[in-house]
Design a protein around this motif. Structure first.
Motif, PDB file in Angstrom:
ATOM      1  N   GLY A 116      72.757   4.634 -24.329  1.00 25.44           N
ATOM      2  CA  GLY A 116      74.096   4.107 -24.063  1.00 25.44           C
ATOM      3  C   GLY A 116      74.043   2.716 -23.480  1.00 25.44           C
ATOM      4  N   SER A 117      73.195   2.520 -22.464  1.00 18.46           N
ATOM      5  CA  SER A 117      73.163   1.189 -21.856  1.00 18.46           C
ATOM      6  C   SER A 117      72.555   0.175 -22.815  1.00 18.46           C
ATOM      7  CB  SER A 117      72.418   1.202 -20.526  1.00 18.46           C
ATOM      8  OG  SER A 117      71.310   2.035 -20.588  1.00 18.46           O
ATOM      9  N   LEU A 118      71.612   0.630 -23.635  1.00 17.47           N
ATOM     10  CA  LEU A 118      71.050  -0.264 -24.655  1.00 17.47           C
ATOM     11  C   LEU A 118      72.156  -0.741 -25.602  1.00 17.47           C
ATOM     12  CD1 LEU A 118      68.451  -1.343 -26.166  1.00 17.47           C
ATOM     13  CD2 LEU A 118      68.674   0.672 -27.578  1.00 17.47           C
ATOM     14  N   VAL A 170      54.207  -7.652 -21.433  1.00 20.86           N
ATOM     15  CA  VAL A 170      55.472  -7.075 -20.976  1.00 20.86           C
ATOM     16  C   VAL A 170      55.214  -6.128 -19.803  1.00 20.86           C
ATOM     17  CG1 VAL A 170      57.362  -5.551 -21.603  1.00 20.86           C
ATOM     18  CG2 VAL A 170      56.662  -7.345 -23.170  1.00 20.86           C
ATOM     19  N   PHE A 171      54.119  -5.407 -19.886  1.00 21.07           N
ATOM     20  CA  PHE A 171      53.734  -4.524 -18.782  1.00 21.07           C
ATOM     21  C   PHE A 171      53.556  -5.322 -17.501  1.00 21.07           C
ATOM     22  CE2 PHE A 171      49.914  -3.176 -16.375  1.00 21.07           C
ATOM     23  CZ  PHE A 171      50.431  -2.040 -15.782  1.00 21.07           C
ATOM     24  N   TYR A 172      52.868  -6.478 -17.635  1.00 20.93           N
ATOM     25  CA  TYR A 172      52.631  -7.320 -16.471  1.00 20.93           C
ATOM     26  C   TYR A 172      53.951  -7.805 -15.882  1.00 20.93           C
ATOM     27  CZ  TYR A 172      50.535 -10.797 -13.462  1.00 20.93           C
ATOM     28  OH  TYR A 172      50.154 -11.519 -12.369  1.00 20.93           O
ATOM     29  N   ILE A 173      54.866  -8.234 -16.774  1.00 16.04           N
ATOM     30  CA  ILE A 173      56.152  -8.764 -16.303  1.00 16.04           C
ATOM     31  C   ILE A 173      56.967  -7.665 -15.611  1.00 16.04           C
ATOM     32  CG2 ILE A 173      58.358  -9.721 -17.072  1.00 16.04           C
ATOM     33  CD1 ILE A 173      56.715 -11.077 -19.347  1.00 16.04           C
ATOM     34  N   LEU A 174      57.020  -6.487 -16.210  1.00 14.32           N
ATOM     35  CA  LEU A 174      57.763  -5.376 -15.603  1.00 14.32           C
ATOM     36  C   LEU A 174      57.187  -5.030 -14.243  1.00 14.32           C
ATOM     37  CD1 LEU A 174      58.517  -2.821 -18.452  1.00 14.32           C
ATOM     38  CD2 LEU A 174      60.073  -4.369 -17.310  1.00 14.32           C
ATOM     39  N   ASN A 175      55.874  -5.037 -14.171  1.00 10.72           N
ATOM     40  CA  ASN A 175      55.183  -4.740 -12.929  1.00 10.72           C
ATOM     41  C   ASN A 175      55.556  -5.767 -11.867  1.00 10.72           C
ATOM     42  OD1 ASN A 175      53.562  -3.025 -11.576  1.00 10.72           O
ATOM     43  ND2 ASN A 175      51.625  -3.901 -12.291  1.00 10.72           N
ATOM     44  N   PHE A 176      55.581  -7.031 -12.295  1.00 10.37           N
ATOM     45  CA  PHE A 176      55.906  -8.138 -11.404  1.00 10.37           C
ATOM     46  C   PHE A 176      57.335  -8.032 -10.896  1.00 10.37           C
ATOM     47  CE2 PHE A 176      57.239 -12.522 -10.598  1.00 10.37           C
ATOM     48  CZ  PHE A 176      56.226 -12.933  -9.740  1.00 10.37           C
ATOM     49  N   LEU A 177      58.254  -7.656 -11.798  1.00  9.87           N
ATOM     50  CA  LEU A 177      59.668  -7.549 -11.435  1.00  9.87           C
ATOM     51  C   LEU A 177      59.972  -6.253 -10.683  1.00  9.87           C
ATOM     52  CD1 LEU A 177      61.377  -8.739 -14.750  1.00  9.87           C
ATOM     53  CD2 LEU A 177      61.133 -10.037 -12.649  1.00  9.87           C
ATOM     54  N   GLY A 178      58.978  -5.399 -10.564  1.00  9.79           N
ATOM     55  CA  GLY A 178      59.199  -4.113  -9.908  1.00  9.79           C
ATOM     56  C   GLY A 178      60.011  -3.152 -10.759  1.00  9.79           C
ATOM     57  N   LEU A 179      59.989  -3.361 -12.082  1.00  7.04           N
ATOM     58  CA  LEU A 179      60.771  -2.504 -12.972  1.00  7.04           C
ATOM     59  C   LEU A 179      59.900  -1.526 -13.749  1.00  7.04           C
ATOM     60  CD1 LEU A 179      63.372  -5.051 -14.359  1.00  7.04           C
ATOM     61  CD2 LEU A 179      63.849  -3.034 -12.979  1.00  7.04           C
ATOM     62  N   PHE A 180      58.621  -1.466 -13.403  1.00  2.00           N
ATOM     63  CA  PHE A 180      57.753  -0.494 -14.058  1.00  2.00           C
ATOM     64  C   PHE A 180      58.177   0.908 -13.626  1.00  2.00           C
ATOM     65  CE2 PHE A 180      53.780   1.986 -14.354  1.00  2.00           C
ATOM     66  CZ  PHE A 180      53.556   1.811 -15.718  1.00  2.00           C
ATOM     67  N   ASP A 181      58.082   1.859 -14.546  1.00  6.01           N
ATOM     68  CA  ASP A 181      58.488   3.235 -14.291  1.00  6.01           C
ATOM     69  C   ASP A 181      59.986   3.345 -13.960  1.00  6.01           C
ATOM     70  OD1 ASP A 181      58.206   5.931 -14.179  1.00  6.01           O
ATOM     71  OD2 ASP A 181      57.545   5.986 -12.104  1.00  6.01           O
ATOM     72  N   LEU A 218      63.916   3.352 -15.976  1.00  2.00           N
ATOM     73  CA  LEU A 218      64.606   3.323 -17.267  1.00  2.00           C
ATOM     74  C   LEU A 218      65.224   1.956 -17.528  1.00  2.00           C
ATOM     75  CD1 LEU A 218      66.495   6.699 -17.730  1.00  2.00           C
ATOM     76  CD2 LEU A 218      64.615   5.822 -19.069  1.00  2.00           C
ATOM     77  N   TRP A 219      65.727   1.306 -16.452  1.00  2.00           N
ATOM     78  CA  TRP A 219      66.393   0.012 -16.632  1.00  2.00           C
ATOM     79  C   TRP A 219      65.448  -1.041 -17.164  1.00  2.00           C
ATOM     80  CZ3 TRP A 219      71.045   1.191 -17.012  1.00  2.00           C
ATOM     81  CH2 TRP A 219      71.604   2.188 -16.202  1.00  2.00           C
ATOM     82  N   GLY A 220      64.213  -1.005 -16.688  1.00  2.00           N
ATOM     83  CA  GLY A 220      63.228  -1.956 -17.183  1.00  2.00           C
ATOM     84  C   GLY A 220      63.025  -1.807 -18.682  1.00  2.00           C
ATOM     85  N   GLU A 234      63.534   5.971 -29.569  1.00  2.00           N
ATOM     86  CA  GLU A 234      62.461   5.186 -28.963  1.00  2.00           C
ATOM     87  C   GLU A 234      61.409   6.081 -28.313  1.00  2.00           C
ATOM     88  OE1 GLU A 234      61.686   2.003 -29.050  1.00  2.00           O
ATOM     89  OE2 GLU A 234      59.930   2.545 -27.881  1.00  2.00           O
ATOM     90  N   PHE A 235      60.166   5.763 -28.604  1.00  5.47           N
ATOM     91  CA  PHE A 235      59.100   6.548 -27.999  1.00  5.47           C
ATOM     92  C   PHE A 235      58.081   5.671 -27.269  1.00  5.47           C
ATOM     93  CE2 PHE A 235      54.699   7.957 -28.507  1.00  5.47           C
ATOM     94  CZ  PHE A 235      54.710   8.985 -27.599  1.00  5.47           C
ATOM     95  N   LEU A 236      57.519   4.707 -27.991  1.00  2.00           N
ATOM     96  CA  LEU A 236      56.357   3.987 -27.483  1.00  2.00           C
ATOM     97  C   LEU A 236      56.596   3.293 -26.137  1.00  2.00           C
ATOM     98  CD1 LEU A 236      53.464   3.401 -28.283  1.00  2.00           C
ATOM     99  CD2 LEU A 236      54.243   1.276 -29.280  1.00  2.00           C
ATOM    100  N   LEU A 237      57.721   2.585 -26.025  1.00  2.00           N
ATOM    101  CA  LEU A 237      57.995   1.867 -24.777  1.00  2.00           C
ATOM    102  C   LEU A 237      58.149   2.834 -23.617  1.00  2.00           C
ATOM    103  CD1 LEU A 237      60.561  -0.797 -25.999  1.00  2.00           C
ATOM    104  CD2 LEU A 237      58.190  -1.182 -25.372  1.00  2.00           C
ATOM    105  N   LEU A 238      58.879   3.917 -23.871  1.00  2.00           N
ATOM    106  CA  LEU A 238      59.102   4.898 -22.808  1.00  2.00           C
ATOM    107  C   LEU A 238      57.790   5.561 -22.408  1.00  2.00           C
ATOM    108  CD1 LEU A 238      62.301   6.424 -24.350  1.00  2.00           C
ATOM    109  CD2 LEU A 238      62.188   5.271 -22.163  1.00  2.00           C
ATOM    110  N   TYR A 239      56.966   5.812 -23.412  1.00  2.00           N
ATOM    111  CA  TYR A 239      55.684   6.471 -23.185  1.00  2.00           C
ATOM    112  C   TYR A 239      54.746   5.560 -22.396  1.00  2.00           C
ATOM    113  CZ  TYR A 239      51.309   8.806 -24.647  1.00  2.00           C
ATOM    114  OH  TYR A 239      50.102   9.439 -24.691  1.00  2.00           O
ATOM    115  N   SER A 240      54.804   4.247 -22.669  1.00  2.00           N
ATOM    116  CA  SER A 240      53.889   3.322 -22.002  1.00  2.00           C
ATOM    117  C   SER A 240      54.361   2.930 -20.615  1.00  2.00           C
ATOM    118  CB  SER A 240      53.719   2.040 -22.822  1.00  2.00           C
ATOM    119  OG  SER A 240      53.529   2.320 -24.170  1.00  2.00           O
ATOM    120  N   PHE A 241      55.669   2.805 -20.428  1.00  2.00           N
ATOM    121  CA  PHE A 241      56.170   2.201 -19.187  1.00  2.00           C
ATOM    122  C   PHE A 241      56.821   3.182 -18.225  1.00  2.00           C
ATOM    123  CE2 PHE A 241      56.670  -1.743 -21.995  1.00  2.00           C
ATOM    124  CZ  PHE A 241      55.380  -2.132 -21.722  1.00  2.00           C
TER     125      PHE A 241
END
Lengths: 298, 301
Positions: free
Chosen positions: B102-104, B149-160, B162-164, B233-240
């Motif tokens: 929905g938010s997507l 992208v993993f590095y950036i999410l980690n940096f922004l504190g958005l890893f793990d 859903l919003w990230g 969507e699977f891969l992004l959710l599975y990785s992050f």
């Protein structure tokens, strides 16, 4: 000054979020990956620059030739199914089946794998290749009193090629059938009056008409197959051992399984360079205008 | 006498010549139907199996149901427990999937709508260049960027979170969405906009009160497509995403499938069907436009 400001204000407002998003998740990653490829970053997330050693490692990696060969086999055969079978489907559903509703029904059925979430689609294939007697292939063997075979372990490449080929075929099918539909109908009638055989019609009318779409689909799918690995990850995880590992998946495994972010980035950088070259070819051949037209939906 | 005989022979000759080519002429069509039928059959059987197996207690030879049951659908009212591990609640996963898709959809329609309008109607320096870049991005191997992208999410504190992942997924799809929406804006007459401007509206007001309502069908198609691609969507959710509280239906099902102690096709197919339900419903209602969008826009990560 103020007119200049007014002129810029609206585009800035409208494009702002768009530009922020693509800079953050497209441009910045390109820069980052290029830098990361020259570091030995691991799970401790330290920027340890190590020059070209990732690329030296790449050349000397004992698995790399095997993986490159896998990548080639996977891309080549999947592409073959995608393009050739997509073309067959396109011709069958638009030229041989004159009734639009029947053609549409078949095309819709072929779209099913494409719209099915990957996880569910892969489950269907896992069932097909199941090593116990409950799998499709093994239950057929059971009917003939043969013992079950571990299909996924013995033929992982075939499995990933078939699973990916089936999905890609529908992509070709849709592009080709719209190209065939745009051939004027009197061309076919004239050919028939002149006594042309079906084969001659396919060879001399349909194939020339889909020449450009054929090239487009080939290049586009080549690009997608080289860099995507979702279905392989789900189906075989690149295994057993490295027997179905491709370059893109290898990069993923290195980074997210072994936490070798530096080496993973170097592998990804190789893929990015290949993809950029191929995109440039794609743009050169088809020109901007053709691609602009294809992005419309109506 | 002679003449009539000759005529009779000739007519018979043409008759036979006529009937044999007619049969022969149909042969390619018969073969075509045959090939299409045989190659499509496995797909039909696969999805039929999914349906039947979810209601079957036991399958003979793997695909003939022996006894029907609702046992496999128990996950709807109680948590799945197998070999000591309890799986998260299915409704939590469904809710997360809805929030994610929905938010997507909302983000894509708003950002894509604004960018598409700017690309279609506004004149600003660098417009052509931006359009070319947007198109190139679509051909870009976004999977190759996953590490960065993993590095950036980690940096922004958005890893793990859903919003990230929503942000990443939006970014990956926005170039194509903007292009598709631009196509719809291109079809709107300039006169409509001039009229609005002459009546004293600002460009922004014209955009959202006059032009947007005119491209409603396009917005609808893009929304459905975004929702479906988020839902699948699977891969992004599975990785992050790591924690159980952020589980979505895709990862939930994957967890069930990859558990080696539990190869229970009845349960797996029931969960799969539950997961596919919105996809099927939306596909049936919007199949024609969806087929075209998914060719243009289907960027699978």
């Amino acid at each position: 000054m103020s007119t200049l400001l007014r002129k810029w204000q609206l585009p800035f407002l409208m494009l702002g979020p768009f530009i922020i998003l693509i800079s953050l998740f497209f441009f910045l990653p390109v820069v980052l990956i290029t830098v990361l490829a020259f570091t030995g970053m691991d799970s401790s997330m330290q920027w340890a620059f190590n020059g070209l050693s990732n690329f030296k490692h790449f050349i000397n990696d004992p698995n790399i030739w095997h993986i490159l060969r896998n990548t080639f086999t996977y891309v080549f055969f999947t592409l073959l199914i995608n393009v050739f079978f997509g073309l067959v489907l396109g011709i069958l559903t638009t030229y041989f089946i004159q009734k639009e509703s029947v053609g549409l029904l078949f095309r819709t059925l072929w779209m099913l794998p494409r719209i099915t979430p990957p996880v569910v689609y892969v489950l269907l294939w896992l069932w097909f290749f199941d090593p116990s007697q409950y799998g499709v292939l093994n239950s057929i063997r059971a009917l003939m009193h043969l013992s079950p075979v571990k299909w996924l372990a013995s033929n992982p490449m075939t499995a990933i090629i078939l699973a990916n080929g089936l999905i890609g075929a529908s992509y070709g099918m849709i592009i080709f059938s719209s190209a065939i539909k745009s051939i004027p109908g009197d061309l076919f009638q004239a050919a028939r009056v002149d006594g042309a055989s079906q084969w001659a019609i396919i060879k001399d009318i349909i194939i020339p008409a889909v020449r450009w779409p054929l090239m487009f689909v080939t290049l586009w799918q080549l690009l997608s197959l080289l860099t995507s690995y979702e279905y392989i990850l789900l189906l075989t995880k690149g295994g057993p051992l490295y027997s179905s590992e491709v370059l893109a998946l290898y990069s993923y495994h290195k980074a997210f399984q072994n936490f070798e972010y530096g080496y993973g980035s170097a592998l990804a950088l190789v893929l990015v360079v290949v993809a950029l070259i191929m995109s440039a070819i794609l743009l050169k051949i088809f020109g901007m205008n053709k691609l602009m037209g294809s992005s419309r939906i109506e | 006498m002679e003449v009539t005989k000759k005529v009779a022979i000739r007519t018979r000759a043409t008759e036979t010549r006529k009937t044999s080519p007619r049969w022969k002429k149909r042969l390619p069509y018969i073969i075509a139907y045959g090939v299409l039928g045989i190659t499509t059959l496995p797909i039909i059987l696969m999805y039929l199996w999914l349906l039947v197996s979810s209601f079957a207690k036991q399958m003979k030879y793997g695909f003939i149901p022996v006894q029907f049951t609702f046992e496999n659908w128990k996950f709807l009212w109680s948590n799945v427990e197998q070999a000591g591990t309890t799986y998260p609640n299915i409704w939590l996963a469904t809710w997360n999937s809805f929030v994610f898709s929905g938010s997507l959809t909302i983000l894509e329609v708003i950002i894509g709508g604004m960018a598409g309008y700017a690309l279609s109607r506004l004149d600003f320096p660098g417009r052509k260049g931006l359009m070319k870049i947007t198109l190139l991005l679509h051909a870009f191997p976004s999977v190759a960027l996953l590490i960065a992208v993993f590095y950036i999410l980690n940096f922004l504190g958005l890893f793990d979170s859903l919003w990230g992942v929503v942000l990443v997924k939006t970014a990956l799809q926005i170039p194509m969405t903007a292009w598709i929406i631009k196509g719809f804006f291109d079809d709107v007459q300039w006169d409509v906009e001039w009229a609005g401007l002459i009546d004293g509206c600002s460009r922004f007001k014209v955009w959202y009160t006059i032009v947007i309502p005119l491209i409603k069908p396009g917005i609808a198609a893009v929304s459905i497509f975004s929702f479906l691609s988020g839902w699948s969507e699977f891969l992004l959710l599975y990785s992050f995403i790591l924690s159980d509280e952020h589980v979505t239906l895709a990862t939930y099902l994957q967890n069930l499938i990859s558990n080696p102690n539990l190869i229970h096709y009845g349960l797996l197919s029931a969960v799969s069907l539950f997961y596919m339900l919105p996809v099927m419903i939306l596909f049936i209602f919007s199949q024609k436009s969806l087929m075209q969008v998914s060719v243009g826009g289907g960027k699978r990560v």
